[in-house]
Design a protein around this motif. Sequence first.
Motif, PDB file in Angstrom:
ATOM      1  N   ASN A 156       0.840  -1.195   0.000  1.00  6.09           N
ATOM      2  CA  ASN A 156       0.000   0.000   0.000  1.00  6.09           C
ATOM      3  C   ASN A 156       0.874   1.244   0.000  1.00  6.09           C
ATOM      4  O   ASN A 156       2.104   1.148  -0.087  1.00  6.09           O
ATOM      5  CB  ASN A 156      -0.948  -0.010   1.210  1.00  6.09           C
ATOM      6  N   THR A 157       0.259   2.392   0.130  1.00  7.70           N
ATOM      7  CA  THR A 157       1.012   3.654   0.076  1.00  7.70           C
ATOM      8  C   THR A 157       1.955   3.812   1.255  1.00  7.70           C
ATOM      9  O   THR A 157       2.922   4.571   1.177  1.00  7.70           O
ATOM     10  CB  THR A 157       0.042   4.844   0.039  1.00  7.70           C
ATOM     11  N   ASP A 158       1.692   3.099   2.356  1.00  8.12           N
ATOM     12  CA  ASP A 158       2.513   3.236   3.564  1.00  8.12           C
ATOM     13  C   ASP A 158       3.766   2.369   3.549  1.00  8.12           C
ATOM     14  O   ASP A 158       4.783   2.728   4.135  1.00  8.12           O
ATOM     15  CB  ASP A 158       1.693   2.904   4.821  1.00  8.12           C
ATOM     16  N   ASN A 159       3.706   1.199   2.895  1.00 10.82           N
ATOM     17  CA  ASN A 159       4.854   0.284   2.984  1.00 10.82           C
ATOM     18  C   ASN A 159       5.582   0.057   1.652  1.00 10.82           C
ATOM     19  O   ASN A 159       6.593  -0.642   1.613  1.00 10.82           O
ATOM     20  CB  ASN A 159       4.417  -1.071   3.565  1.00 10.82           C
ATOM     21  N   ALA A 160       5.095   0.647   0.573  1.00  9.34           N
ATOM     22  CA  ALA A 160       5.723   0.415  -0.735  1.00  9.34           C
ATOM     23  C   ALA A 160       7.155   0.931  -0.779  1.00  9.34           C
ATOM     24  O   ALA A 160       8.038   0.273  -1.346  1.00  9.34           O
ATOM     25  CB  ALA A 160       4.890   1.071  -1.836  1.00  9.34           C
ATOM     26  N   GLU A 161       7.396   2.082  -0.174  1.00 11.88           N
ATOM     27  CA  GLU A 161       8.742   2.649  -0.187  1.00 11.88           C
ATOM     28  C   GLU A 161       9.734   1.698   0.472  1.00 11.88           C
ATOM     29  O   GLU A 161      10.803   1.404  -0.078  1.00 11.88           O
ATOM     30  CB  GLU A 161       8.766   4.001   0.524  1.00 11.88           C
TER      31      GLU A 161
END
Length: 202
Positions: A156-161
């Motif tokens: 998701n947007t929180d863990n993709a990085e």
Amino acid sequence: MTKIKLCGLSRIEDIEAANMLKPDFIGFVFASKSKRRVSHLKAAELKSKLNPETKAVGVFLDDDLDTVGALMNLGIVDMVQLHGSEDEEYIAKLRAITDKPIIKAFIINNENDVRLAEESSADYILLDGGKGEGRAFNWKLLEEIKRPFFLAGGLNTDNAEAAVADLHPFAVDVSTGIETDGVKDKEKMTAFVAAVRKGEAR
């Protein structure tokens, strides 16, 4: 550069967002039990609007070989993703029908699952925590993997990085993580792509 697959697109608005974001792949789900399923006619309509630089992947779950092959050879999808119990015999038979690239998905619960994935004859392997439920798995199991892979499940947007920075996958695959109330969310799609690019820079 980590490639990006935005999966489960089903509306013209989804395609328009993808054309703006320019992912490497998008996915059309044909599995009959999926809430994201699109008909063959709808997929053809959506594909006609898709930026030709983005590859359309057809996601299948234990489907009839002739059905899969027909969709591939009609040009509705550029690649096939097998997300069921399809075995090496199935992959070999599919190769006799079409020359399009094949992605085989594996649900990862332990080190043996990773080993089986690495041994697959498919062109690409996709490592997931489930069958489209957005469930993550233990990424530590991938510390010794030798083969490039698509990472899926719970992204998701929180863990993709962090996923991109820590695991350096060939590609990331997201569906649930870019939805709001079961519908693709343009803002989340944009934030996800930005997070992946940020992870590459770390």
